[in-house]
Write an enzyme that holds these catalytic residues in place. Structure first.
Site, short mmCIF file in Angstrom:
data_model
loop_
_atom_site.label_atom_id
_atom_site.label_comp_id
_atom_site.label_asym_id
_atom_site.label_seq_id
_atom_site.Cartn_x
_atom_site.Cartn_y
_atom_site.Cartn_z
N ASP A 69 -11.14 -3.62 -1.80
CA ASP A 69 -10.37 -3.31 -0.59
C ASP A 69 -10.96 -4.02 0.65
O ASP A 69 -10.45 -5.06 1.05
CB ASP A 69 -10.27 -1.80 -0.38
CG ASP A 69 -9.07 -1.38 0.46
OD1 ASP A 69 -8.27 -2.26 0.82
OD2 ASP A 69 -8.93 -0.18 0.74
N GLU A 102 -1.87 6.15 -0.47
CA GLU A 102 -3.29 6.20 -0.10
C GLU A 102 -3.48 7.48 0.72
O GLU A 102 -4.10 8.43 0.27
CB GLU A 102 -3.71 4.95 0.69
CG GLU A 102 -5.19 4.90 1.04
CD GLU A 102 -5.56 3.68 1.92
OE1 GLU A 102 -4.67 3.10 2.57
OE2 GLU A 102 -6.77 3.34 1.96
N HIS A 143 0.87 -1.17 0.00
CA HIS A 143 0.00 0.00 0.00
C HIS A 143 0.91 1.23 0.00
O HIS A 143 1.86 1.30 0.80
CB HIS A 143 -0.87 0.03 1.25
CG HIS A 143 -2.02 -0.93 1.23
ND1 HIS A 143 -1.86 -2.27 1.00
CD2 HIS A 143 -3.35 -0.73 1.42
CE1 HIS A 143 -3.06 -2.85 1.04
NE2 HIS A 143 -3.98 -1.94 1.31
N1 HPA Z 1 -5.16 0.67 3.81
C1 HPA Z 1 -4.28 0.25 4.71
N2 HPA Z 1 -4.47 -0.84 5.43
C2 HPA Z 1 -5.57 -1.55 5.25
C3 HPA Z 1 -6.52 -1.16 4.34
C4 HPA Z 1 -6.30 0.01 3.56
O1 HPA Z 1 -7.09 0.44 2.70
N3 HPA Z 1 -7.50 -2.08 4.41
C5 HPA Z 1 -7.14 -3.00 5.33
N4 HPA Z 1 -5.97 -2.68 5.85
ZN ZN Z 2 -6.09 -2.20 1.13
#
Ligand code: HPA
Ligand code: ZN
Length: 336
Positions: A278, A200, A197
Site C-alpha cells: 500500500d 477499506e 479501493h
Molecule cells: N486508501 C485510500 N487512499 C489511499 C491509500 C489507501 O490505503 N493509500 C494512498 N491513498
Molecule cells: Zn491503497
C-alpha cells in the site's frame, strides 16, 4: 529465520497495490525538500517518522498529501520510483503494478507529463537493469468531483498506450463508487482496466458498487466484504481479486491487532486475496514485511503463503503466458 520467512524471501512475487507516492521514505522526503527548497514542518527525519501515528485513513492522507509536496521535477519522480524498484529487487518482487495520483501533483502545478515521464523512465530502467516488469495505474482522488477525474483522463490521453488502467483512492466514506460511474465507463471504452479501493473504511455496499457500477477487475483492500456473506460468495464465485495490505490495515485501524487479520478467513472462503504494501514508507514495510507480519501474528503457513503468491500473478494484468512462466518459477522456488 524460520522456514516460512525463508520461503517468503525465496519466492518470486508480484505486487498489485502500491501507491508510488506512498513509497517516499522520510530520508528522501527530507533530501528532496532540501534539493527543491520546499519547507517541511519537521526539523529532521526522526520528526517525520514520529509524526506517523494514524487513527484513521484521513489522518494518514493528510500527511501523505503533505509529503508529496516535495516531488516537483521529473528527476524527483524518477528517483522515487527507482528507490521503490530497488526495494522490489531486495524482496524478490519481480512484477509490480503501481498506482500514481496525478491530481495530487497537477493541483500543485506539476505537469502530468513531468510526473508520468519520471515514473516511466525509472520503470524502464527497472526492467532493463533489475528484470522487474511493471504496469502503471492512474488513480482518481475520490474526494474530488467526477469532473476533475474527467479532466485528468483528458490529460492522460497522450499517454494511454503506457497506462494499463484507472483506479480510485483517497477518502472513501462519503464518496461512493457511483460518483465515478461515467468516468469509469469512459475509461472502459478507452480500453483501460479498472480497479477501485473499496471496503477499506467504507461499507460492503461500496464493494458491490465498485463491481456493478465501476465494473472493476480487482478490488483494492475489500476487507469489509466479509460483513456480507452474499458478497463473499460472489467474490469467490467470480474470482475477483482482493489486494489486501496487512500493515496498512493495522496502521489505519481497519483491524485492531494483527492477530485479528482476516487473511486466513479470506483464503478459507475461496477469495482470491493477495498481499501488498500500500504505502510502505508510511506503514512500516514492503511486501516481505507484510507477509512476515502475518507469519508472526497468525502463523501464516506454507500453503497459505503459496496461495497468496500464486494469486499475485494470477490477479495481475500480465498476459497468460507470462503468468504461467511466473507460476512455474514459484513452483520451482517452492521445491528448492
Ligand atoms: N486508501 C485510500 N487512499 C489511499 C491509500 C489507501 O490505503 N493509500 C494512498 N491513498
Ligand atoms: Zn491503497
Amino acid at each position: 529465520m524460520n522456514n516460512e520467512k525463508q520461503l517468503i524471501r525465496a519466492l518470486p512475487k508480484a505486487e498489485l497495490h502500491i501507491h508510488i507516492e506512498g513509497s517516499l521514505e522520510p530520508e528522501m522526503m527530507f533530501e528532496l525538500a532540501q534539493r527543491n527548497g520546499v519547507k517541511l514542518p519537521y526539523p529532521d527525519v526522526a520528526a517525520i517518522r514520529a509524526a506517523y501515528e494514524f487513527n484513521c485513513l484521513q489522518d494518514f492522507l493528510d500527511l501523505y498529501y503533505q509529503g508529496m509536496s516535495v516531488l516537483l521535477t521529473q528527476q524527483d519522480f524518477h528517483d522515487l520510483t527507482w528507490a521503490y524498484l530497488q526495494r522490489c529487487r531486495d524482496d524478490n518482487v519481480v512484477h509490480t503494478e503501481i498506482f500514481f495520483d496525478p491530481q495530487g501533483h497537477t493541483a500543485r502545478g506539476v505537469a502530468f507529463d513531468t510526473v508520468f515521464e519520471g515514473i516511466w523512465s525509472a520503470l524502464r530502467r527497472g526492467e532493463q537493469d533489475l528484470g522487474i516488469s511493471s504496469r502503471v495505474i492512474m488513480c482518481f482522488l475520490r474526494h474530488l468531483d467526477e469532473e476533475d477525474a474527467f479532466a485528468t483522463l483528458q490529460q492522460a490521453l497522450p499517454f494511454l498506450d503506457r497506462i494499463e488502467g484507472v483506479g480510485l483512492d483517497s477518502s472513501e466514506v462519503g464518496h461512493p463508487p457511483e460518483k465515478f460511474l461515467s468516468v469509469f465507463q469512459r475509461a472502459g471504452e478507452l480500453g483501460l482496466k479498472r480497479v477501485a479501493h473499496a471496503g477499506e473504511e467504507g461499507p460492503p455496499e461500496y464493494v458491490v458498487g465498485a463491481l456493478d457500477s465501476l465494473r472493476v477487475d480487482r478490488v483494492d483492500h475489500g476487507n469489509r466484504s466479509l460483513e456480507d456473506s452474499a458478497l463473499v460468495e460472489r467474490l469467490a464465485r467470480e474470482q475477483i481479486p482482493l489486494t489486501v495490505c496487512p500493515q496498512s490495515n493495522l496502521r489505519l485501524a481497519v483491524i485492531d491487532d494483527m492477530t485479528n487479520h482476516p487473511i486466513r478467513q479470506m483464503l478459507a472462503c475461496g477469495l482470491k486475496a493477495t498481499i501488498n504494501s500500500d504505502d510502505p514508507a508510511y506503514f512500516g514495510g514492503y511486501v516481505n514485511d507484510n507477509f512476515n507480519a502475518l507469519v508472526n501474528a497468525i502463523e501464516l503457513n506454507r500453503d497459505e503463503i503459496l496461495s497468496l503468491v500464486r494469486n499475485s500473478f494470477e490477479a495481475s494484468f500480465l498476459d497468460p503466458e507470462s503468468i504461467s512462466r511466473h507460476l512455474q518459477a514459484v513452483a520451482a522456488a517452492a521445491e528448492a
